[in-house]
Scaffold this motif. Structure first.
Motif, short mmCIF file in Angstrom:
data_model
loop_
_atom_site.label_atom_id
_atom_site.label_comp_id
_atom_site.label_asym_id
_atom_site.label_seq_id
_atom_site.Cartn_x
_atom_site.Cartn_y
_atom_site.Cartn_z
N ARG A 246 102.06 22.20 85.12
CA ARG A 246 102.20 23.64 84.85
C ARG A 246 103.26 24.27 85.75
NH1 ARG A 246 96.66 26.80 84.73
NH2 ARG A 246 98.21 28.47 84.49
N GLN A 271 101.22 26.41 77.13
CA GLN A 271 99.93 26.75 76.53
C GLN A 271 99.03 25.51 76.44
OE1 GLN A 271 98.77 29.68 75.87
NE2 GLN A 271 96.82 28.93 75.01
N ARG A 274 97.54 24.69 79.74
CA ARG A 274 96.42 25.59 80.05
C ARG A 274 95.15 25.12 79.34
NH1 ARG A 274 99.84 31.22 79.32
NH2 ARG A 274 100.85 31.20 81.38
N THR A 277 93.82 22.29 81.28
CA THR A 277 93.14 22.79 82.48
C THR A 277 91.74 23.28 82.13
OG1 THR A 277 95.27 23.43 83.44
CG2 THR A 277 93.28 24.44 84.36
N SER A 278 91.62 23.99 81.00
CA SER A 278 90.32 24.50 80.57
C SER A 278 89.35 23.36 80.27
CB SER A 278 90.49 25.39 79.34
OG SER A 278 89.23 25.81 78.84
#
Length: 455
Positions: A246, A271, A274, A277-278
């Motif tokens: 990122r 995106q 992310r 990461t979630s």
């Protein structure tokens, strides 16, 4: 219908077996007793017949057997049905209780037949020129059978009650170790996999069963800890390279000279990182919940403010889809719990209500408190969850509607339910009609959970 317990089944089967055995024994006893009574009657009839022949011989002699009167009939035969016939079959004497000669049916041995609607035992005896047909009414023997049956009507229920009580007592004694095993096994949960069933007593079937169960729990604990350790380690190991990725993509976006098309592609990559990461954070959270390491920071706070924030989030997320947001909240809603975890639950529910809504649809968020329990319901318009998929919606990575165009990983509801249960509550699907879906969250006092170190 509530299923019967094993103890009740044992009692009912024992009572049924005892009842069947009693009926069979009574029937067999009656058959044997009746046979013996008939044999005794046959012997008495033979003795009485010999007495009649002897009296006729004494009074008339051998060559004078042409006239037979009642004075020759023994007292034991005067209540019987009697026919005395001569050499050519002519009737020499017929007892007064016979209106017609009916005893001669051509059968020589003892047999039972019906005469005038009553069962009669018939015997045939011969002595030189005379033939004696004797019939004895079987009412006494039949009466004996009815008396046995009436006595069993009283005896069998008493026996059944005694057997049922004994079966219940023996079942209780036999099932007590099983009940102890059940209670001990119920205490073995994901947070207490180190618990074992205490092994006491002789090495009988119950003892061997306990050994097998404990060995199974031992293997289960090892597999569970290995899987949880892998999930936690994988999540930890992924967070660092994803963070580096990122940061690199952010640096690329800060550079000048990129075309709009290239910038859009790099933004898409950002995106996706992310989303990774979630996923990593969600897996880490679930692994902690599985192993009992989900430590909650419980404190008292005003839940209404948190709900108002969720309503604002719903307004922002649903603005492009022209969604109508409604809220029914009490004036105050104090609660004790982990604010961040409860916020994560509400975030998942609100995001789902927006994602799976229809354009111009509606979202309703309501809350109420009863005693120490708080209930929060989030409903939204839009396509309902199919009935065959509803039981699986809390499984990990399960997408109820199977719509790949809607972003998500299938972890939100699973995480939300685990967090709700950590607060002594639960998350359930309460309604899923054609144009309305509603989830209800119950929250109580957080469960104190010890922190476990799998490393």
């Amino acid at each position: 219908m509530k299923p019967r317990s094993l103890r009740w089944k044992l009692v009912m089967w024992a009572a049924l077996f005892a009842f069947s055995a009693s009926i069979i024994c009574v029937w067999a006893t009656w058959i044997l007793l009746r046979h013996q009574e008939l044999q005794a009657l046959d012997r008495r009839l033979g003795t009485d017949a010999q007495e009649l022949f002897r009296d006729i011989e004494n009074f008339q002699g051998v060559n004078k057997r042409l006239e037979v009167t009642e004075r020759f009939v023994p007292l034991a035969l005067r209540d019987r049905l009697v026919e005395v016939r001569g050499r050519t079959g002519e009737i020499l004497y017929m007892s007064p209780n016979l209106s017609a000669p009916v005893l001669n049916d051509g059968i020589e041995e003892f047999h039972t037949r019906e005469i005038a609607g009553r069962p009669v035992r018939v015997g045939v005896f011969r002595d030189n020129e005379l033939t004696l047909h004797v019939g004895a009414d079987l009412k006494d023997i039949e009466q004996l059978g009815w008396e046995i049956a009436r006595s069993q009507v009283v005896v069998i229920p008493v026996v059944l009650l005694l057997i049922a009580a004994g079966s219940w007592l023996l079942g209780s004694i036999a099932l007590t170790p099983i009940e102890r095993i059940r209670r001990a096994a119920e205490r073995i949960t994901a947070e207490r996999l180190d618990e074992r069933i205490p092994s006491q007593g002789p090495a009988d079937e119950i003892g061997r069963l306990i050994d097998v169960l404990n060995a199974t729990f031992e293997r289960l604990q090892g597999s569970f800890e290995q899987a949880a350790r892998f999930s936690a380690d994988a999540s930890h190991q992924l967070k660092t390279p994803i963070a580096v990725l990122r940061a690199g993509i952010d640096e690329v976006l800060d550079q000048d000279g990129m075309s709009p098309e290239q910038r859009d592609r790099v933004t898409d990559l950002l995106q996706q990182t992310r989303r990774l990461t979630s996923v990593a954070e969600n897996l880490l959270l679930l692994s902690r919940a599985d192993t009992g390491r989900l430590a909650l920071r419980a404190r008292s706070f005003e839940l209404r403010k948190l709900l108002e924030g969720s309503v604002e989030d719903a307004h922002i997320l649903g603005e492009k889809r022209n969604l109508s947001i409604e809220a029914k909240l009490p004036e105050t809603l104090p609660i004790t719990g982990d604010r961040d975890m409860i916020s994560l639950i509400l975030q998942n529910l609100v995001e789902n209500a927006v994602k799976y809504n229809r354009p111009g649809g509606r979202i309703l968020l309501s809350a109420a408190k009863s005693g120490e329990e708080v209930s929060i319901c989030v409903g939204n318009s839009g396509p309902g969850i199919p009935a065959d998929r509803a039981p699986h919606i809390f499984k990990r990575f399960y997408r109820a509607r199977g719509d790949e165009q809607v972003p998500g990983h299938g972890l939100g509801l699973s995480i939300a339910r685990e967090l709700a249960r950590a607060h002594s509550g639960d998350l359930t699907l309460t309604k899923s009609q054609d144009d309305w879906t509603e989830f209800c969250l119950r929250l109580g006092k957080p469960i104190p959970t010890p922190t476990l170190n799998l490393n």
